[in-house]
Design a protein around this motif. Structure first.
Motif, PDB file in Angstrom:
ATOM      1  N   UNK A 273      38.417  52.564  34.328  1.00  0.00           N
ATOM      2  CA  UNK A 273      38.849  52.916  35.676  1.00  0.00           C
ATOM      3  C   UNK A 273      38.092  52.109  36.722  1.00  0.00           C
ATOM      4  N   UNK A 274      36.910  51.589  36.364  1.00  0.00           N
ATOM      5  CA  UNK A 274      36.116  50.837  37.324  1.00  0.00           C
ATOM      6  C   UNK A 274      36.293  49.332  37.219  1.00  0.00           C
ATOM      7  N   UNK A 275      37.142  48.875  36.305  1.00  0.00           N
ATOM      8  CA  UNK A 275      37.367  47.428  36.180  1.00  0.00           C
ATOM      9  C   UNK A 275      38.257  46.964  37.331  1.00  0.00           C
ATOM     10  N   UNK A 276      37.872  45.886  38.046  1.00  0.00           N
ATOM     11  CA  UNK A 276      38.697  45.420  39.164  1.00  0.00           C
ATOM     12  C   UNK A 276      40.109  45.062  38.709  1.00  0.00           C
ATOM     13  N   UNK A 277      41.096  45.335  39.570  1.00  0.00           N
ATOM     14  CA  UNK A 277      42.491  45.150  39.164  1.00  0.00           C
ATOM     15  C   UNK A 277      42.778  43.691  38.824  1.00  0.00           C
ATOM     16  N   UNK A 278      42.092  42.759  39.462  1.00  0.00           N
ATOM     17  CA  UNK A 278      42.394  41.352  39.204  1.00  0.00           C
ATOM     18  C   UNK A 278      41.986  40.960  37.785  1.00  0.00           C
ATOM     19  N   UNK A 279      40.995  41.666  37.219  1.00  0.00           N
ATOM     20  CA  UNK A 279      40.596  41.400  35.833  1.00  0.00           C
ATOM     21  C   UNK A 279      41.719  41.835  34.874  1.00  0.00           C
ATOM     22  N   UNK A 280      42.421  42.926  35.222  1.00  0.00           N
ATOM     23  CA  UNK A 280      43.600  43.305  34.436  1.00  0.00           C
ATOM     24  C   UNK A 280      44.648  42.196  34.498  1.00  0.00           C
ATOM     25  N   UNK A 281      44.717  41.540  35.659  1.00  0.00           N
ATOM     26  CA  UNK A 281      45.643  40.426  35.792  1.00  0.00           C
ATOM     27  C   UNK A 281      45.304  39.302  34.828  1.00  0.00           C
ATOM     28  N   UNK A 282      44.005  39.005  34.689  1.00  0.00           N
ATOM     29  CA  UNK A 282      43.584  37.960  33.750  1.00  0.00           C
ATOM     30  C   UNK A 282      43.891  38.371  32.308  1.00  0.00           C
ATOM     31  N   UNK A 283      43.696  39.664  32.021  1.00  0.00           N
ATOM     32  CA  UNK A 283      44.055  40.185  30.691  1.00  0.00           C
ATOM     33  C   UNK A 283      45.549  39.996  30.435  1.00  0.00           C
ATOM     34  N   UNK A 284      46.372  40.371  31.429  1.00  0.00           N
ATOM     35  CA  UNK A 284      47.816  40.228  31.303  1.00  0.00           C
ATOM     36  C   UNK A 284      48.219  38.781  31.111  1.00  0.00           C
TER      37      UNK A 284
ATOM     38  N   UNK B  91      42.248  48.095  25.026  1.00  0.00           N
ATOM     39  CA  UNK B  91      42.281  47.440  26.334  1.00  0.00           C
ATOM     40  C   UNK B  91      40.932  46.819  26.656  1.00  0.00           C
ATOM     41  N   UNK B  92      39.869  47.611  26.423  1.00  0.00           N
ATOM     42  CA  UNK B  92      38.534  47.071  26.679  1.00  0.00           C
ATOM     43  C   UNK B  92      38.285  45.845  25.821  1.00  0.00           C
ATOM     44  N   UNK B  93      38.624  45.968  24.524  1.00  0.00           N
ATOM     45  CA  UNK B  93      38.430  44.824  23.632  1.00  0.00           C
ATOM     46  C   UNK B  93      39.252  43.638  24.125  1.00  0.00           C
ATOM     47  N   UNK B  94      40.496  43.907  24.554  1.00  0.00           N
ATOM     48  CA  UNK B  94      41.360  42.838  25.047  1.00  0.00           C
ATOM     49  C   UNK B  94      40.765  42.137  26.256  1.00  0.00           C
ATOM     50  N   UNK B  95      40.227  42.931  27.189  1.00  0.00           N
ATOM     51  CA  UNK B  95      39.618  42.340  28.385  1.00  0.00           C
ATOM     52  C   UNK B  95      38.463  41.434  27.985  1.00  0.00           C
ATOM     53  N   UNK B  96      37.584  41.971  27.148  1.00  0.00           N
ATOM     54  CA  UNK B  96      36.388  41.198  26.785  1.00  0.00           C
ATOM     55  C   UNK B  96      36.775  39.939  26.009  1.00  0.00           C
ATOM     56  N   UNK B  97      37.690  40.089  25.025  1.00  0.00           N
ATOM     57  CA  UNK B  97      38.052  38.930  24.211  1.00  0.00           C
ATOM     58  C   UNK B  97      38.786  37.867  25.026  1.00  0.00           C
ATOM     59  N   UNK B  98      39.742  38.304  25.879  1.00  0.00           N
ATOM     60  CA  UNK B  98      40.495  37.287  26.617  1.00  0.00           C
ATOM     61  C   UNK B  98      39.605  36.570  27.618  1.00  0.00           C
ATOM     62  N   UNK B  99      38.708  37.310  28.272  1.00  0.00           N
ATOM     63  CA  UNK B  99      37.782  36.657  29.200  1.00  0.00           C
ATOM     64  C   UNK B  99      36.838  35.734  28.443  1.00  0.00           C
ATOM     65  N   UNK B 100      36.279  36.246  27.332  1.00  0.00           N
ATOM     66  CA  UNK B 100      35.268  35.476  26.604  1.00  0.00           C
ATOM     67  C   UNK B 100      35.871  34.197  26.024  1.00  0.00           C
ATOM     68  N   UNK B 101      37.071  34.296  25.438  1.00  0.00           N
ATOM     69  CA  UNK B 101      37.698  33.132  24.818  1.00  0.00           C
ATOM     70  C   UNK B 101      37.820  31.963  25.783  1.00  0.00           C
ATOM     71  N   UNK B 102      38.450  32.224  26.942  1.00  0.00           N
ATOM     72  CA  UNK B 102      38.670  31.142  27.906  1.00  0.00           C
ATOM     73  C   UNK B 102      37.365  30.696  28.562  1.00  0.00           C
ATOM     74  N   UNK B 103      36.437  31.647  28.728  1.00  0.00           N
ATOM     75  CA  UNK B 103      35.160  31.278  29.346  1.00  0.00           C
ATOM     76  C   UNK B 103      34.373  30.349  28.439  1.00  0.00           C
ATOM     77  N   UNK B 104      34.415  30.620  27.111  1.00  0.00           N
ATOM     78  CA  UNK B 104      33.717  29.745  26.170  1.00  0.00           C
ATOM     79  C   UNK B 104      34.330  28.338  26.211  1.00  0.00           C
ATOM     80  N   UNK B 105      35.674  28.292  26.308  1.00  0.00           N
ATOM     81  CA  UNK B 105      36.315  26.975  26.420  1.00  0.00           C
ATOM     82  C   UNK B 105      35.881  26.265  27.698  1.00  0.00           C
ATOM     83  N   UNK B 106      35.740  27.029  28.776  1.00  0.00           N
ATOM     84  CA  UNK B 106      35.289  26.439  30.037  1.00  0.00           C
ATOM     85  C   UNK B 106      33.887  25.845  29.887  1.00  0.00           C
TER      86      UNK B 106
END
Lengths: 299, 310
Positions: A126-137, B41-56
């Protein structure tokens, strides 16, 4: 009384200063009212400004025309359709998922570490910024699942964004159902699911609906995740399938606000007014449901 | 009225019960699967951010990211120092808190300790309406109303600036501070107030010296959550604070926050997998890490400093 009690040693050092101390309280009272009024005045100021700018632009054509380079021919048809399509799928996905998660957490899970982990996880989401959900999407739905920058990708992103809100609201609604109802149901031999389906859910329904409406109204106004997944800013068509590209009402507002011409700012105000009317309707519905639920519980 | 089952019918009834057990178990499994989506969802956020960040960081040294002071990924001479974006986020969030913390806390103390029940039940939902206004609307308000208004007082205030974006963001998070702090203040037991009144304290003294210190963990948590919201806020700063990544703490000039940068790149036609596409994930990871730390901190504060009276 006071005259009869012998003076305590050092009593002459005590100055009640009652008037000063009560004065401080009155001063704070003024400050407190001023703080609340400040917030409400800002809200009134905002609404007044939007309405004043929007009024000359409010015609039927504004709702039925597509966007245009010419301000007098621009409308929000694409945004309205895009938002409606996207919200349909958002609700379709997030409502069952959210309610089922909440039922699991409240009615099934024992107080052990898996429940604690899921619960902390939801509070954190619930505390994750909405734009980060955008990056996930963008990575998961647009690229990995190859849905493209489509209505469905937008709806899935929004569904994940509002899921924590729905889960928490549903949990609260379930918790408000007295446990005596569950005990009575178990007492006549019902199973856990029979108890939930026939007795707990009907009681909790108004609360659950309220939470879902509030979550949906959050999703309708969200802009940042849609920009990130690449929703279009200028669209002269309505989406025909869930896999079509689209725009949404808040994106059109953003697009018009970003233009330097004042006419487009007025158009943005007209679109904002439309959005606010939709949100107000939804929130009134939520309040109505909540009041009915409270009355039923009291009666 | 149903008749009691005969001995011959009993096995059939029991078999139906087995079906029922099966159904119960299937439903339980389905519910657990739904509950797992949150974890995914949490795993997805962390993995998708981490994957592209490592490439960066495969293309840009991580040291440059944290030590350079220029951010020019769209120029011919590319520099990838994240500090201009971080400083802008810090500046707008600080302005927002400077407004929202005093106003929100005073409103919370007023609503909890001074207002009558009737006034509170009227004002609190009204304030919460402020939190329900979409942020794109606040962005519009900042750019078209607050900035022209402030330009009358602040010399040298440009069209895009941190001051009005921060101010409007402050207005947006007032209800967050007020509502959560009010909950914390209201949760302080009445007996503490009664004790203080019995000692001859005034209402103001009870509120500020007894109730407020007792609720301090909830109050601090509300401020941290407000800060986290301000750091992650996107549309207000993207619309009203500008898209000019410079390392400056001057609230009058255009700057670019981390979130506004992600918006800027997303609006352009950035080819998938290009270096500027990857930058938004590096910036997004930084943002996620900052807000994650704050959320954890607020949980910790509530647990560590909660005063329990029972």
């Amino acid at each position: 009384m006071a005259a009869e009690t012998p003076a305590l040693p050092g009593a002459e050092l005590f100055h009640p200063r009652v008037r000063l101390r009560k004065g401080l309280g009155s001063a704070f009272l003024v400050l407190g009212v001023a703080s609340v009024v400040f917030g409400l005045a800002m809200l009134a100021f905002l609404v007044f400004d939007v309405v004043e700018r929007a009024i000359p632009w409010l015609r039927v054509e504004f709702l039925t025309q597509f966007d245009s380079r010419f301000s007098d021919r621009a409308g929000i048809k694409a945004g309205l359709y895009g938002t409606a399509y996207m919200m349909f799928f958002t609700i379709l996905i997030s409502f069952p998922l959210g309610v089922m998660s909440a039922i699991y957490l409240e009615e099934y899970a024992r107080d052990s570490w898996p429940k604690t982990v899921i619960q902390i996880n939801i509070a954190n989401l619930a505390g994750v910024p909405s734009i980060v959900y955008g990056l996930l999407g963008l990575t998961v739905f647009v690229r990995w699942m190859a849905l493209g920058r489509s209505v469905l990708a937008g709806a899935l992103t929004m569904a994940l964004l509002v899921l924590p809100i729905i889960i928490v609201a549903t949990q609260e609604a379930l918790r408000a159902v007295p446990s005596s109802i569950r005990d009575a149901s178990y007492g006549v031999g019902a199973t856990r699911w029979q108890t939930i389906w026939h007795h707990v859910l009907p009681q909790a329904l108004p609360g659950i609906l309220t939470g879902n409406i509030l979550a949906a109204s959050r999703a309708i106004g969200e802009t940042a995740p849609l920009i990130t997944i690449g929703a279009l800013t200028f669209v002269p068509f309505t989406p025909q399938s869930p896999l079509d590209r689209f725009t949404a009402l808040p994106i059109q507002i953003f697009n018009w606000t970003s233009k330097p011409q004042a006419e487009f700012h007025d158009l943005a105000a007209a679109a904002i007014l439309t959005l606010l009317v939709v949100l107000l309707t939804m929130n009134s519905l939520a309040i109505l449901l909540r009041n009915r639920a409270v009355r039923r519980r009291a009666g | 009225m149903q008749q009691a089952p005969t001995a011959g019918e009993l096995p059939k009834l029991l078999r139906r019960d087995r079906m029922r057990d099966l159904r119960e178990r299937a439903i339980g499994a389905a519910l657990l699967t739904a509950a797992a989506v949150g974890a995914l969802t949490t795993a997805g956020i962390i993995l998708s951010l981490a994957g592209e960040t490592i490439r960066f960081f495969g293309q840009v040294p991580i040291v440059d990211f944290f030590t350079e002071t220029e951010w020019t990924p769209l120029f011919s001479i590319q520099k990838f120092g994240v500090w201009p974006l971080v400083s802008a986020t810090v500046l707008t969030s600080a302005i927002a808190l400077l407004l929202a913390v005093p106003v929100g806390l005073i409103a919370a103390i007023y609503l909890s300790e001074f207002a009558t029940l009737h006034v509170r039940s009227l004002f609190k939902p009204m304030l919460e309406v402020l939190a329900g206004v979409p942020t794109v609307v606040y962005g519009f308000f900042a750019l078209t109303v607050i900035t022209p208004f402030l330009q009358g007082f602040v010399p040298g205030l440009s069209t895009f600036n941190a001051l009005s974006a921060g101010f409007v963001m402050g207005v947006m998070i007032i209800p967050l501070v007020a509502s959560l702090s009010e909950d914390a203040l209201s949760a302080v037991p009445v007996s503490l107030r009664e004790g203080a009144y019995a000692m001859g304290a005034t209402r103001f003294e009870v509120a500020t010296r007894v109730v407020f210190p007792a609720a301090i963990s909830g109050v601090i948590a509300s401020i941290i959550l407000a800060l986290s919201r301000a750091v992650g806020e996107t549309m207000i700063v993207a619309i009203a604070a500008g898209m000019n990544p410079i390392l400056s703490f001057d609230p009058r000039v255009p700057i670019e926050t981390m979130t506004a940068y992600i918006v800027q790149i997303s609006l352009g036609d950035t080819p998938y997998g290009s270096l500027s596409y990857l930058t938004i994930f590096a910036v997004g990871s930084t943002l996620f890490f900052m807000t994650f730390l704050m959320n954890v901190l607020s949980f910790w504060v509530v647990r560590r400093f909660r005063e329990v009276y029972d």
